[in-house]
Scaffold this motif. Structure first.
Motif, PDB file in Angstrom:
ATOM      1  N   PRO A   1      40.220   5.091 -22.784  1.00 20.31           N
ATOM      2  CA  PRO A   1      40.728   5.823 -24.016  1.00 20.31           C
ATOM      3  C   PRO A   1      42.139   5.020 -24.711  1.00 20.31           C
ATOM      4  CG  PRO A   1      41.163   7.287 -22.532  1.00 20.31           C
ATOM      5  CD  PRO A   1      40.527   6.234 -21.719  1.00 20.31           C
ATOM      6  N   ASP A   2      42.416   5.066 -25.964  1.00 24.14           N
ATOM      7  CA  ASP A   2      43.766   4.459 -26.572  1.00 24.14           C
ATOM      8  C   ASP A   2      44.750   5.622 -26.090  1.00 24.14           C
ATOM      9  OD1 ASP A   2      43.120   6.325 -28.274  1.00 24.14           O
ATOM     10  OD2 ASP A   2      42.793   5.029 -29.803  1.00 24.14           O
ATOM     11  N   GLY A   3      45.824   4.972 -26.623  1.00 30.52           N
ATOM     12  CA  GLY A   3      46.893   6.164 -26.490  1.00 30.52           C
ATOM     13  C   GLY A   3      46.956   7.427 -27.194  1.00 30.52           C
ATOM     14  N   TYR A   4      45.966   7.571 -28.106  1.00 27.14           N
ATOM     15  CA  TYR A   4      46.013   8.743 -29.106  1.00 27.14           C
ATOM     16  C   TYR A   4      45.150   9.670 -28.356  1.00 27.14           C
ATOM     17  CZ  TYR A   4      45.731   9.962 -34.065  1.00 27.14           C
ATOM     18  OH  TYR A   4      45.898  10.331 -35.417  1.00 27.14           O
ATOM     19  N   ASP A   5      44.062   9.174 -27.682  1.00 28.63           N
ATOM     20  CA  ASP A   5      43.218  10.230 -27.014  1.00 28.63           C
ATOM     21  C   ASP A   5      43.898  10.479 -25.623  1.00 28.63           C
ATOM     22  OD1 ASP A   5      41.350  10.534 -29.013  1.00 28.63           O
ATOM     23  OD2 ASP A   5      40.367   8.629 -28.394  1.00 28.63           O
ATOM     24  N   THR A   6      44.577   9.408 -25.038  1.00 28.69           N
ATOM     25  CA  THR A   6      45.182   9.610 -23.721  1.00 28.69           C
ATOM     26  C   THR A   6      46.265  11.098 -23.833  1.00 28.69           C
ATOM     27  OG1 THR A   6      44.867   7.383 -23.023  1.00 28.69           O
ATOM     28  CG2 THR A   6      46.480   8.717 -21.871  1.00 28.69           C
ATOM     29  N   TYR A   7      46.920  10.636 -24.957  1.00 28.94           N
ATOM     30  CA  TYR A   7      47.951  11.978 -25.047  1.00 28.94           C
ATOM     31  C   TYR A   7      47.210  13.380 -25.348  1.00 28.94           C
ATOM     32  CZ  TYR A   7      52.412  14.348 -26.668  1.00 28.94           C
ATOM     33  OH  TYR A   7      53.310  15.028 -26.834  1.00 28.94           O
ATOM     34  N   LEU A   8      46.301  13.311 -26.146  1.00 26.45           N
ATOM     35  CA  LEU A   8      45.785  14.737 -26.156  1.00 26.45           C
ATOM     36  C   LEU A   8      45.227  14.937 -24.902  1.00 26.45           C
ATOM     37  CD1 LEU A   8      44.549  17.319 -27.821  1.00 26.45           C
ATOM     38  CD2 LEU A   8      42.618  15.578 -28.214  1.00 26.45           C
ATOM     39  N   LEU A   9      44.664  14.203 -23.802  1.00 28.09           N
ATOM     40  CA  LEU A   9      44.435  14.543 -22.457  1.00 28.09           C
ATOM     41  C   LEU A   9      45.409  15.236 -21.728  1.00 28.09           C
ATOM     42  CD1 LEU A   9      41.946  14.563 -20.225  1.00 28.09           C
ATOM     43  CD2 LEU A   9      43.100  12.201 -19.660  1.00 28.09           C
ATOM     44  N   TRP A  10      46.490  14.449 -21.735  1.00 34.24           N
ATOM     45  CA  TRP A  10      47.669  15.209 -21.013  1.00 34.24           C
ATOM     46  C   TRP A  10      48.135  16.435 -21.324  1.00 34.24           C
ATOM     47  CZ3 TRP A  10      47.033  12.116 -17.462  1.00 34.24           C
ATOM     48  CH2 TRP A  10      47.128  10.715 -17.452  1.00 34.24           C
ATOM     49  N   GLN A  11      48.101  16.545 -22.558  1.00 38.49           N
ATOM     50  CA  GLN A  11      48.311  18.190 -23.074  1.00 38.49           C
ATOM     51  C   GLN A  11      47.260  19.048 -22.645  1.00 38.49           C
ATOM     52  OE1 GLN A  11      49.677  19.138 -27.117  1.00 38.49           O
ATOM     53  NE2 GLN A  11      50.395  16.969 -27.593  1.00 38.49           N
ATOM     54  N   THR A  12      45.976  18.742 -22.582  1.00 35.76           N
ATOM     55  CA  THR A  12      44.934  19.422 -22.373  1.00 35.76           C
ATOM     56  C   THR A  12      44.890  19.666 -20.898  1.00 35.76           C
ATOM     57  OG1 THR A  12      43.565  18.213 -23.857  1.00 35.76           O
ATOM     58  CG2 THR A  12      42.424  19.495 -22.255  1.00 35.76           C
ATOM     59  N   LEU A  13      45.367  18.958 -19.981  1.00 35.34           N
ATOM     60  CA  LEU A  13      45.392  18.904 -18.494  1.00 35.34           C
ATOM     61  C   LEU A  13      46.594  19.964 -18.202  1.00 35.34           C
ATOM     62  CD1 LEU A  13      44.813  15.311 -17.203  1.00 35.34           C
ATOM     63  CD2 LEU A  13      43.017  17.303 -17.207  1.00 35.34           C
ATOM     64  N   VAL A  14      47.539  19.829 -18.829  1.00 36.81           N
ATOM     65  CA  VAL A  14      48.722  20.562 -18.656  1.00 36.81           C
ATOM     66  C   VAL A  14      48.327  22.015 -19.224  1.00 36.81           C
ATOM     67  CG1 VAL A  14      51.010  21.295 -19.356  1.00 36.81           C
ATOM     68  CG2 VAL A  14      50.635  18.833 -18.557  1.00 36.81           C
ATOM     69  N   GLY A  15      47.945  22.202 -20.196  1.00 38.01           N
ATOM     70  CA  GLY A  15      47.653  23.586 -20.929  1.00 38.01           C
ATOM     71  C   GLY A  15      46.542  24.242 -20.093  1.00 38.01           C
ATOM     72  N   ALA A  16      45.432  23.397 -19.580  1.00 37.64           N
ATOM     73  CA  ALA A  16      44.566  24.452 -19.038  1.00 37.64           C
ATOM     74  C   ALA A  16      44.205  24.147 -17.442  1.00 37.64           C
ATOM     75  CB  ALA A  16      43.052  23.784 -19.621  1.00 37.64           C
ATOM     76  N   TRP A  17      45.354  23.492 -16.757  1.00 33.40           N
ATOM     77  CA  TRP A  17      45.176  23.445 -15.509  1.00 33.40           C
ATOM     78  C   TRP A  17      45.111  24.728 -14.604  1.00 33.40           C
ATOM     79  CZ3 TRP A  17      44.902  18.657 -13.362  1.00 33.40           C
ATOM     80  CH2 TRP A  17      45.383  18.640 -11.897  1.00 33.40           C
ATOM     81  N   PRO A  18      44.248  24.515 -13.642  1.00 39.89           N
ATOM     82  CA  PRO A  18      43.484  23.594 -13.047  1.00 39.89           C
ATOM     83  C   PRO A  18      42.078  23.397 -13.787  1.00 39.89           C
ATOM     84  CG  PRO A  18      43.416  25.253 -11.463  1.00 39.89           C
ATOM     85  CD  PRO A  18      44.374  25.569 -12.500  1.00 39.89           C
ATOM     86  N   LEU A  19      41.571  22.326 -14.081  1.00 42.43           N
ATOM     87  CA  LEU A  19      40.198  22.196 -14.529  1.00 42.43           C
ATOM     88  C   LEU A  19      39.597  21.321 -13.952  1.00 42.43           C
ATOM     89  CD1 LEU A  19      40.365  21.057 -18.409  1.00 42.43           C
ATOM     90  CD2 LEU A  19      42.464  20.311 -16.564  1.00 42.43           C
ATOM     91  N   SER A  20      38.077  21.460 -14.164  1.00 38.54           N
ATOM     92  CA  SER A  20      37.241  20.485 -13.444  1.00 38.54           C
ATOM     93  C   SER A  20      37.106  19.071 -14.149  1.00 38.54           C
ATOM     94  CB  SER A  20      35.901  20.969 -13.145  1.00 38.54           C
ATOM     95  OG  SER A  20      35.298  21.144 -14.289  1.00 38.54           O
ATOM     96  N   ALA A  21      36.729  18.087 -13.662  1.00 37.24           N
ATOM     97  CA  ALA A  21      36.458  16.833 -14.274  1.00 37.24           C
ATOM     98  C   ALA A  21      35.477  16.956 -15.417  1.00 37.24           C
ATOM     99  CB  ALA A  21      36.016  15.649 -13.398  1.00 37.24           C
TER     100      ALA A  21
END
Length: 763
Positions: free
Chosen positions: A528-548
């Protein structure tokens, strides 16, 4: 017209029914739910939906309760169990649309319409433009053009079959050659790609599998509501949640008819209100389903001072320099030309049939920008000052060269008639698909604010603003923090809210995680580009822990909604595969995941305070609080279908689970025992002292006081409450959560010593 308080719930608990969690499962959960202190079960749609439906919004038969859930006997058994525990029933109903199922014979009114055409008595049910396609219903269900899939079409007596689909044949046509047979029907089979540009029935947004109903027809209303109203008349059901009223031709008239048929029911509508918009005063209902309350509660717990650093980080990570409003206009224009092209074309044809407006050349150019600039879901013909003000605001966003045409179009949109109706319906669909399902996935300075009806670039709400909003709220409206449609559940949003208090720490972690990813980029050169990667980082932090698997499913949906690198109709397999591999690599790296976990741990204490504070405020502010299934415990779910899975009511409780359960139960039981306190007055209670801005407090009915901590990370950084005081009303007050007594000028560090929230009652 609102309900009498005698019929008003004190609190509701939403259950998302599905084959894996039917009426019998709900009945088994009743003792637990009743122990929380709610007064009513709030059930997702219960009429017969497409078999296997996990949500119930794809109704195929209004005459019977879903067999998949346990049938009417199962619903009655559930209602009996609920009544035995002092609970009533609120039902979610879907007046706007029905399913176009496979096989199509599951929807008998639609089946008869396809067989008999516009002369069918059921043709009046559906919003079909019979002037198109030679008076036939376009059914875009084929995998390719007809000539390419002809061998897959099978005539079976009076039925034409195509894989899981089946279509009714007119009498005497089954012996014709295929091309003649197809031409002789009241429907036209077509490649699925023709849906967005050529469909001639109105849909629910852009979902071709959901065909719109004409509730403005009294016979349609009577037929589609008969079962529900029978259950209300019998006293088995006491309240109704109305799904998507803005899709209806005339929501005001629909609600008047519903109120007349169910005069004693509590009725709330899924009306999405903009920041300064109010529910039309002449709607015969008791309020909204609570997204307006959700927006205010969320913003109350967000630090406005973090807004600019978060915007700067978003610009850095995504490369987006334009503001959110610009992205909204861009996204709406795309959706009008793409997913909603067929709805827009029908609106344009409606306009063309009227008197010429400011020159034919300007009509086509003025209508799209007027729709795109409209700031609320829709105007209502004759809808009063609110609709007029919204239209005036929309006109300011129209280019000057077509402004005269736009003003004349606006007058037609605010007048009674077909054009005004269809303008409103298209505007509502455009708001949903252009803003919430596209622009929200392109702009996420703080993704916790990207909720239905939200304004993502409006970060933070001060205490005075929150009190003012509460002073205007009706005690009969619904409030909520999580629903089956929220993009992130309440505790995901609570954790993300803390990022606004620590934007520098957050930026440092993002840079660290990006540094990890750079050596791996050659492996994931397509995305993914930086656009989608930044959304991924927010998602991982917000919903941690979550499965792959959960992370992959979420990011794929988010990327397709954003429609930048991949879309629902034209997926980019290379980009999606590379993005999936990237997500799995992130979650397989022990060093990286340990760093993410540590950052989440650092956020845990303030995030817990936000979770508990938002919960208590929502449960005690004006309105009827709804608890979404599992929301009395820690709830870390993402957008549907993630948030619609059955709840494990017997799971082991963690630290936040136990605290949320205590807060939720105490507040709901207090509301049930003393409903007059919470339908009575709302009085702000202002703290005093240097750190007073970190406390929100208010009195309900002169008998109960809510106190919650605001911006807890910032408070901790300042060393705590210091000498801040909360002047309590006269008398002795007992905290229902801890049993501690207080009176007079109470110190906040004492009130909030054990928990970041307090619920005081006279004692």
């Amino acid at each position: 017209m609102t309900s009498s308080p005698a019929h008003l719930p004190t609190g509701t608990y939403r259950l998302q029914l599905q084959p894996a969690f039917g009426f019998a499962d709900a009945a088994a959960a009743v003792p637990y739910i009743a122990s929380l202190g709610v007064s009513h079960l709030h059930l997702s749609p219960v009429l017969q939906a497409v078999p296997g439906s996990t949500h119930g919004y794809d109704v195929v038969d209004h005459s019977r309760v879903s067999a998949d859930l346990g049938g009417e006997d199962g619903l009655r058994a559930l209602a009996g169990s609920a009544a035995a525990h002092g609970l009533g029933i609120v039902l979610d109903i879907v007046p706007n649309h029905m399913a176009v199922p496979a096989p199509e014979s599951l929807n008998r009114p639609l089946w008869q319409t396809l067989r008999e055409g516009p002369d069918s008595p059921y043709a009046r049910w559906f919003d079909i433009d019979w002037s198109r396609h030679d008076g036939r219903v376009l059914l875009p269900v084929l995998g390719g053009p007809v000539e390419e899939v002809a061998d897959e079409l099978i005539v079976d007596g009076d039925v034409l079959r195509y894989h899981e689909h089946e279509f009714p044949l007119r009498a005497g046509t089954d012996k014709l050659a295929l091309d003649e047979l197809l031409a002789a029907q009241h429907f036209e089979l077509a490649h699925w790609r023709r849906a967005d540009s050529e469909l001639n029935y109105r849909r629910f947004f852009t979902i071709t599998g959901l065909i719109a109903l004409r509730q403005e027809d009294e016979e349609v209303f009577a037929a589609t509501h008969a079962t529900i109203l029978r259950l209300v008349d019998e006293g088995l059901v006491q309240g109704l949640r109305i799904d998507h009223p803005d899709g209806l031709a005339d929501p005001r008239a629909y609600l008047a008819r519903l109120r007349a048929a169910a005069p004693n029911a509590w009725i709330v509508v899924e009306k999405i209100l903009a920041a300064d918009e109010r529910l039309p005063a002449d709607w015969a209902c008791d309020g909204t389903t609570g997204y307006d309350a959700l927006r205010r509660v969320d913003n109350l717990f967000v630090d406005a001072e973090g807004a600019e650093p978060l915007r700067a980080l978003h610009r850095e990570q995504t490369g987006v320099r334009e503001g959110f409003d610009y992205l909204v206009q861009e996204a709406k224009a795309e959706v009008l030309a793409g997913g909603l092209a067929t709805e827009f074309a029908r609106l344009r044809r409606t306009l063309d049939r009227l008197e010429p407006v400011a020159g034919a050349g300007d009509i086509g150019r003025a209508l799209p920008p007027l729709l795109a600039a409209f700031p609320t879901y829709r105007p209502y013909p004759g809808g009063g000052p609110g609709s007029i003000a919204a239209m005036a605001q929309a006109l300011t966003g129209v280019p000057g060269q077509v402004s005269e045409a736009a003003r004349e179009i606006a007058e037609l949109a605010l007048a009674d008639g077909e054009f005004g109706t269809r303008f409103g319906q298209v505007a509502a669909a455009l708001a949903a698909k252009g803003v919430e399902d596209r622009a929200f996935y392109r702009w996420y300075s703080l993704s916790s604010l990207n909720e239905v009806g939200g304004a993502p670039d409006s970060i933070g709400l001060d205490i005075a603003g929150f009190h003012d909003a509460c002073a205007r709220m009706s005690p009969t409206t619904m409030t909520t923090l999580s629903t089956h449609d929220t993009k992130r559940s309440e505790d995901v949003r609570a954790r993300l809210a803390v990022l606004a208090e620590v934007p520098e720490d957050w930026a440092e972690r993002v840079h660290t995680w990006n540094d990890w990813s750079r050596p791996h980029r050659s492996e994931f050169r397509f995305g993914p580009d930086g656009y989608d990667t930044y959304l991924l980082w927010q998602t991982l932090v917000g919903a941690w822990p979550l499965s792959a698997d959960r992370a992959v499913d979420y990011l794929r949906k988010a990327m397709r909604e954003a429609a930048r690198a991949t879309t629902w109709t034209d997926p980019n397999p290379d980009y999606e595969a590379a993005s999936e591999a990237f997500v799995r690599a992130v979650l397989a790296d022990e060093e990286l995941t340990a760093d993410i976990a540590q950052f989440v741990t650092d956020l845990d204490r303030p995030a817990r305070a936000v979770s508990l504070g938002a919960k208590l405020v929502q449960l005690t502010m004006p309105g009827v609080p709804d608890v979404y299934q599992g929301g009395e415990l820690a709830l870390y779910t993402l957008v549907d279908p993630d948030n619609r899975a059955p709840v494990d009511f017997g799971r082991e409780h963690g630290p936040l689970d136990a605290l949320k359960f205590r807060v939720t139960g105490a507040a709901l039981r207090l509301r049930r025992e003393h409903p007059d306190w919470f339908t009575g007055s709302y009085t702000p209670l202002l703290a005093r002292g240097k750190e007073a801005q970190h406390a929100i407090a208010f009195v309900r009915g002169d008998e109960a006081i809510t106190v919650a901590t605001l911006l807890p990370a910032g408070l901790a950084a300042k060393g705590g409450w210091g000498g801040a005081l909360l002047p309590l009303p006269p008398g002795r007050w007992i905290d229902a959560l801890t049993g501690n007594p207080y009176s007079g000028q109470a110190r906040l560090r004492h009130i909030l010593e054990d928990l970041p929230v307090a619920l005081l009652t006279r004692g």
